[in-house]
Scaffold this active site. Sequence first.
Site, PDB file in Angstrom:
ATOM      1  N   ASP A 181       0.808  -1.219   0.000  1.00  0.00           N
ATOM      2  CA  ASP A 181       0.000   0.000   0.000  1.00  0.00           C
ATOM      3  C   ASP A 181       0.850   1.282   0.000  1.00  0.00           C
ATOM      4  OD1 ASP A 181      -2.505   1.422   2.243  1.00  0.00           O
ATOM      5  OD2 ASP A 181      -2.288   1.509   0.066  1.00  0.00           O
ATOM      6  N   GLU A 289      -3.585  -0.759  -8.299  1.00  0.00           N
ATOM      7  CA  GLU A 289      -4.370   0.408  -7.869  1.00  0.00           C
ATOM      8  C   GLU A 289      -3.501   1.644  -8.004  1.00  0.00           C
ATOM      9  OE1 GLU A 289      -7.121   0.390  -4.590  1.00  0.00           O
ATOM     10  OE2 GLU A 289      -6.186   2.160  -3.702  1.00  0.00           O
TER      11      GLU A 289
HETATM   12  O1  LIG Z   1      -2.323   5.164   7.691  1.00  0.00           O
HETATM   13  C1  LIG Z   1      -1.986   4.676   6.581  1.00  0.00           C
HETATM   14  O2  LIG Z   1      -0.901   4.857   6.041  1.00  0.00           O
HETATM   15  C2  LIG Z   1      -3.001   3.789   5.864  1.00  0.00           C
HETATM   16  O3  LIG Z   1      -4.183   3.720   6.616  1.00  0.00           O
HETATM   17  C3  LIG Z   1      -3.308   4.297   4.453  1.00  0.00           C
HETATM   18  O4  LIG Z   1      -3.744   5.625   4.526  1.00  0.00           O
HETATM   19  C4  LIG Z   1      -4.339   3.393   3.746  1.00  0.00           C
HETATM   20  O5  LIG Z   1      -4.135   3.463   2.347  1.00  0.00           O
HETATM   21  C5  LIG Z   1      -5.767   3.785   3.973  1.00  0.00           C
HETATM   22  O6  LIG Z   1      -6.278   4.682   3.347  1.00  0.00           O
HETATM   23  C6  LIG Z   1      -6.536   2.996   4.955  1.00  0.00           C
HETATM   24  O7  LIG Z   1      -7.622   3.715   5.446  1.00  0.00           O
END
Ligand SMILES: O=C(O)[C@@H](O)[C@H](O)[C@H](O)C(=O)CO
Length: 532
Positions: A181, A289
């Site tokens: 992510d 994504e």
């Molecule tokens: O805090 C983070 O880095 C993650 O939560 C990140 O923002 C994630 O992509 C997200 O949006 C989950 O709510």
Amino acid sequence: MDLQKLLKDVKEILSIEDGDYSKLTDKEVYAPSIQVDRRNVYFVTHQKNSEGITEKHLVVYENRLTAKDFDATEVLKDDDSTLIVGELNETNNNALATRFQWIRPASRRNYKYTFGLGDRLGNASNAHLRLFKGRGIMPVLAQQSIRELMLMHRTNTDVFQSASWAVFEEGFTYGWGADGDHVKTPYEVDYAVKIGCSMITLDCTEEIHNDVVNLDESELDKRFNSLDPDQIKYFNDAYLDKDFEVADGVTVHFTKKDLEESVLTFYDAILFAEGIYTKFVVPYNLDFEISMDETPYQTTPENHFFFASELNKQGVTPVTMAPRFYGEFQKAIDYIGDTERFEREYVVHESIAEHFGYKLSIHSGSDKLSVYEIIGRLSKKHGWHVKTAGTNWLEALRVIAHKDPDFMLELYKFAYDNLDDVKDFYVFNAQTNGTAPKPADMNKSNVMDLLDNDDARQVLHTMYGSIMNLKHNFHYVYRDKFWNTLLKNQDLYDAYLNIHIAEHLDLLQGVVKTRAEALEKYEPKEDISKKF
Ligand SMILES: O=C(O)[C@@H](O)[C@H](O)[C@H](O)C(=O)CO
């Protein structure tokens, strides 16, 4: 462990022909984990230790020639088979994965509804999987941004392994995801891919030129006309003053300003995404994504269309894309903005996504109970991806607050006093609005309010790394006590996780229509912590 007892367990399991293991003699055998393959048997045991913490072990009964694949702490030979006991470690996870492919992540491509469940602690997935069974939604269990990994001092391998073991334990054969992510560089993409992520969320923030939106018309025109003549011609011929119908009655029109802003703001990011697609997404068959949700300005429909159109011309179609929607999707709290305007503009973004063949992704998607019904209704036909993460961390703090209120008050005071730790990582109201509860005003009688007050939630939601990694005299100040308290109350944590995420799912799936209905249906009418 009592190997003879485990051997009896194996024989009893092999004697059961209908797969109903609910009446097994040995209740330490975690029934959802049982797998039988001909005469081979696999399961996880759950044993409460003297502190009330559940200790888990893998038990494998397999032909003696193949059982050597496993890392055994104890072994018992039985005719031509071997019974082994082992830890839930990477070696044993890899050995199981050669036998059960479903403990490895899959792409979201074949799933209409998918839900990111970032688990910052690595012990939330079992509860999530029990909730997701039969919901028709694919859980993306392994989902930690590079930011979360760095702040929490975890690796993608830690995240991947905790998710995969939970999948095996819960016998979740329906498919799950692993999302590298908010990766921003080829190095970070490569890292996610090489540990086995099925998906990457390419964060284009560093390639997006946000200063463009503040240029006046003459400066904008001057910068656009400094591009190569053939580029200028291409962009003008392709978009200027043109209407693009993306759905019945939904059209995107490019004025000169729209076009010049879109090109100058996003074209570098488009080329970057195309490069990552070629170098990683295609060769590794990744679920792709693209996120632009963490830019300071809203993604206009023209920006979104331009980004998707240029990708499409290069043959690039992501599985999901995350624009920055109108309004505020801040951490840990409900949507901020006019929901009617959100709906009007969401229709256009959804139409663009459907036009180009991908789904919308909702980042910072936790707790947005006021807009889930809109998202679920408008994206129902085509599908949606909603991402949560820190909200699961907050449910762990809810357990701490119930079971050790003084410790919770200490954690909050530390987080409140050191909030500057995260100013380079997150942007949220509680940083600047000065309305977060003062630690001096908090006590054992109102400590639970910290988990329901928006500002306190944001303070706690973002300070996870500082809390868990503070050291003094070479010792963790909070981490060990936090884990000891949480693991002793894992059942309560699991209950809170399920309550919280069920509210999200019911609204997204249209089971209930409003935030109030969801809260009425799931929020405990009494203190359930006394039951655990
Ligand atoms: O805090 C983070 O880095 C993650 O939560 C990140 O923002 C994630 O992509 C997200 O949006 C989950 O709510």
